[in-house]
Design a protein around this motif. Structure first.
Motif, mmCIF file in Angstrom:
data_model
loop_
_atom_site.group_PDB
_atom_site.id
_atom_site.type_symbol
_atom_site.label_atom_id
_atom_site.label_comp_id
_atom_site.label_asym_id
_atom_site.label_seq_id
_atom_site.Cartn_x
_atom_site.Cartn_y
_atom_site.Cartn_z
ATOM 1 N N ILE A 40 0.826 -1.216 0.000
ATOM 2 C CA ILE A 40 0.000 0.000 0.000
ATOM 3 C C ILE A 40 0.858 1.262 0.000
ATOM 4 O O ILE A 40 0.392 2.347 0.340
ATOM 5 N N GLU A 41 2.138 1.134 -0.393
ATOM 6 C CA GLU A 41 3.062 2.268 -0.262
ATOM 7 C C GLU A 41 2.570 3.509 -0.998
ATOM 8 O O GLU A 41 2.775 4.629 -0.543
ATOM 9 N N HIS A 42 1.913 3.325 -2.124
ATOM 10 C CA HIS A 42 1.460 4.489 -2.904
ATOM 11 C C HIS A 42 0.410 5.288 -2.149
ATOM 12 O O HIS A 42 0.253 6.493 -2.372
ATOM 13 N N HIS A 43 -0.296 4.664 -1.230
ATOM 14 C CA HIS A 43 -1.420 5.292 -0.545
ATOM 15 C C HIS A 43 -1.027 5.962 0.768
ATOM 16 O O HIS A 43 -1.884 6.557 1.430
ATOM 17 N N MET A 44 0.249 5.873 1.163
ATOM 18 C CA MET A 44 0.663 6.377 2.469
ATOM 19 C C MET A 44 1.376 7.715 2.336
ATOM 20 O O MET A 44 2.555 7.800 2.008
ATOM 21 N N LEU A 45 0.644 8.798 2.574
ATOM 22 C CA LEU A 45 1.197 10.143 2.438
ATOM 23 C C LEU A 45 2.288 10.377 3.471
ATOM 24 O O LEU A 45 2.110 10.091 4.654
ATOM 25 N N HIS A 46 3.424 10.929 3.019
ATOM 26 C CA HIS A 46 4.574 11.170 3.896
ATOM 27 C C HIS A 46 4.656 12.641 4.284
ATOM 28 O O HIS A 46 4.424 13.523 3.454
ATOM 29 N N PHE A 47 5.033 12.890 5.519
ATOM 30 C CA PHE A 47 5.198 14.258 6.006
ATOM 31 C C PHE A 47 6.177 14.261 7.164
ATOM 32 O O PHE A 47 6.415 13.227 7.803
#
Length: 619
Positions: free
Chosen positions: A398-405
């Motif tokens: 699901i890496e594409h769906h995990m927004l990074h901040f």
């Protein structure tokens, strides 16, 4: 301190003092998404008074109109594709607006003086504080949407389905739309089509204050009497079932009922087996003809209203406190109206991630509990990059769906003493966060110029920029430079920091490999290379047209001087020809080194200074 100043001067010398231009060539598709979260009330405020509990007349307040064409262009140059305008819907606020017939909220059930953006008072109107002319506040927001689009960026606003203000008052409902709670049976704790949960026979009581807290800092106000008329009392937003919630409960809000009985069972149709593999169109079809709770319909109508205003997407607050079936219903209706809508949810329970993505049809979730928390630990100097490997592997599907901040309105500012104390400590983490996956990257306004969130604004404590009060954001104001938005008041060190962010974000927007494959090189080098420590992190990214090696050094004091080894798995994927070749660093374009490929393997000569990162292209 001397070391930091020297390093900052070196960085400033390497990086131009002018914002870098995006790459000349046509960007490749698909592109990485970069979200710029901005607290709308604070962005354009040039007032530097910063009096604790200050009024908007004393401390100032930003407006929609402060997002000028110049401001927009400079935000775009940073590498931004989407702007999340936080705090747009009309929420509880202290002060009367007689021009529009809006009276002040009660300080006893408001946090701060400007109020929480997550205690929405009217979903069909915008915060009047944000308008120059409050009688035309919606028109001013519509103009901001148009301006944002004109500069090639998309608009995100907040929707808060879990709770609303204790003083919800829908003065702007479209024809036929009934207000929240207008048709509720308040004699019972629960009924499926009630919008709220009730505590029959008991009136609401204001929480007992703690730690010397007084509404408005003790200032006299006709409504600040320790009372708020709500009878019967409603459940509080965080789920408290007490007529007198605790001071640390979300006492300014009331929880929305989605047809979940008080014992936790569901009073609506559940999704069929296999729904997680169906697309949003199939989810939309599933809900056709189904009898759903009234609150579902109300939030569907609210989001459709904002879509008609050309809003491009939503950030959903505390999504995991609302049943996943509702999200399937809501998001599939949103996608039917705008298939490209950007849907971001605040979910903190990793065991629920896949349900909210696959069943709830969320596009993106916060990657807070795993990636952010681990990177924060490393930035603070007592974490290991070894811990990144299992996290990234565990989220691979699901890496594409995990927004990074690395910052948002809920988290501490990196530059605050309570977090890292030095904004440059975030640079390796920023590179990893922005390049390690195909997911969106988000930054919070002021992060790019080292804002420490040091002001005592009123409600809450420093280290986070207050979302509850009228306040100025000093580092951001230096970049604003009185509305010129040219960084004219920033030091060379601060300009260098902003340029670093811009270099990273623009690179991610224009690199096709970052939307391709990932393979970590960290584990192989930890086993094969004694000079490679757990303060370094390396990985490969590639697609059919570009091959990249990304290496970061998190160490504050030690340089990395080693020979980075490429793993057999990567050599098999890349099929590199034997021999020696020069490779160039792309993100900043200043570094070159040698790649050697032989029968025994491949390796790269590597030298990185403290907090330095490099992205090498292999051809």
């Amino acid at each position: 301190m001397q070391k930091f100043l020297i390093q900052a001067m070196i960085t400033a010398a390497i990086l131009s003092c002018q914002p870098p231009k995006p790459q000349e060539s046509e960007p490749m598709k698909p592109q990485k998404i970069v979200v710029y979260q901005v607290f709308t009330r604070l962005f354009g405020n040039t007032n530097t008074t910063n009096k604790p509990w200050g009024t908007k007349e004393e401390n100032g307040v930003g407006k929609f109109n402060d997002f000028t064409d110049t401001a927009m262009e400079e935000i775009k140059k940073l590498g931004v594709s989407h702007i999340w305008y936080t705090g747009v819907p009309h929420h509880g606020v202290i002060g009367d607006f007689p021009e529009i017939g809006v009276s002040s909220d009660d300080p006893d059930v408001i946090k701060g003086r400007a109020g929480s953006p997550y205690a929405v008072r009217d979903y069909y109107q915008v915060n009047p504080d944000l308008a120059v002319d409050v009688t035309k506040r919606m028109e001013e927001f519509e103009a901001l949407i148009e301006r944002t689009h004109k500069h090639g960026m998309k608009v995100i606003i907040d929707i808060v389905p879990n709770h609303v203000s204790r003083h919800y008052e829908g003065k702007n409902n479209p024809a036929g739309v009934r207000d929240f709670g207008a048709d509720d049976d308040t004699s019972v704790e629960y009924a499926r089509d009630n919008n709220f949960y009730y505590i029959p026979g008991e009136a609401f009581q204001v929480p007992e204050p703690k730690n010397g807290y007084q509404p408005l800092g003790g200032e006299k106000h006709p409504l600040a009497d320790g009372k708020f008329d709500e009878n019967p009392a409603k459940w509080t937003g965080n789920g408290s079932r007490k007529a007198q919630p605790d001071f640390y409960d979300w006492f300014e809000t009331v929880k929305i009922n989605y047809g979940v009985r008080p014992n936790g069972t569901k009073d609506f149709d559940e999704l069929p087996v296999g729904a997680d593999s169906l697309d949003w169109k199939a989810h939309y079809d599933f809900w056709q003809g189904k009898d759903v709770p009234d609150s579902w319909k109300k939030f569907k109508d609210i989001t459709q209203f904002w879509l008609t205003k050309n809003v491009d997407g939503f950030r959903f607050d505390m999504a995991e406190m609302v049943p996943v079936e509702f999200w399937s219903y809501l998001n599939s209706h949103i996608k039917m109206t705008n298939p490209e809508a950007f849907l971001l949810a605040e979910v903190y329970n990793p065991s629920l991630y896949r349900d909210y993505i696959h069943k709830g049809k969320m596009d993106y979730l916060y990657d807070k509990v795993e990636l952010y928390d681990t990177l924060k630990h490393i930035m603070q100097g007592h974490g290991s990059t070894d811990n990144l490997v299992p996290i990234l592997e565990g989220l691979k599907d699901i890496e594409h769906h995990m927004l990074h901040f690395l910052e948002n309105h809920d988290e501490q500012r990196i530059a605050s003493p309570e977090f890292a104390g030095n904004p440059w400590k975030a640079m390796p983490a920023m590179v990893v966060s922005a390049t390690v996956s195909t997911s969106p990257t988000m930054i919070y306004f002021g992060q790019e110029v080292g804002e420490p969130g040091a002001e005592m604004a009123g409600f809450g404590q420093p280290s986070r920029t207050s979302i509850f009060d009228y306040i100025g954001v000093p580092q951001h104001q230096k970049w604003m430079n009185g509305g010129k938005f040219d960084g004219g008041q920033l030091s060379d060190n601060e300009k260098a920091l902003r340029n670093y962010y811009s270099e990273v974000l623009n690179f991610t927007r224009n690199s096709s490999a970052l939307m391709g494959e990932y393979l970590e090189l960290h584990s192989y080098n930890r086993k094969q290379n004694q000079a490679y420590t757990d303060k370094t992190f390396a990985f490969a990214r590639w697609d059919e047209s570009q091959k990249l090696i990304v290496v970061t050094n998190f160490d504050e004091f030690q340089s990395v001087k080693t020979t980075l080894k490429l793993s057999p798995e990567l050599l098999k994927e890349w099929s590199l020809e034997k021999g020696e070749r020069e490779i160039k660093e792309l993100m900043f374009g200043k570094k070159r080194t040698q790649l050697r490929v032989a029968d025994a393997g491949a390796e790269i000569d590597l030298v990185l200074g403290p907090w330095e990162s490099a992205v090498f292209e292999v051809k």
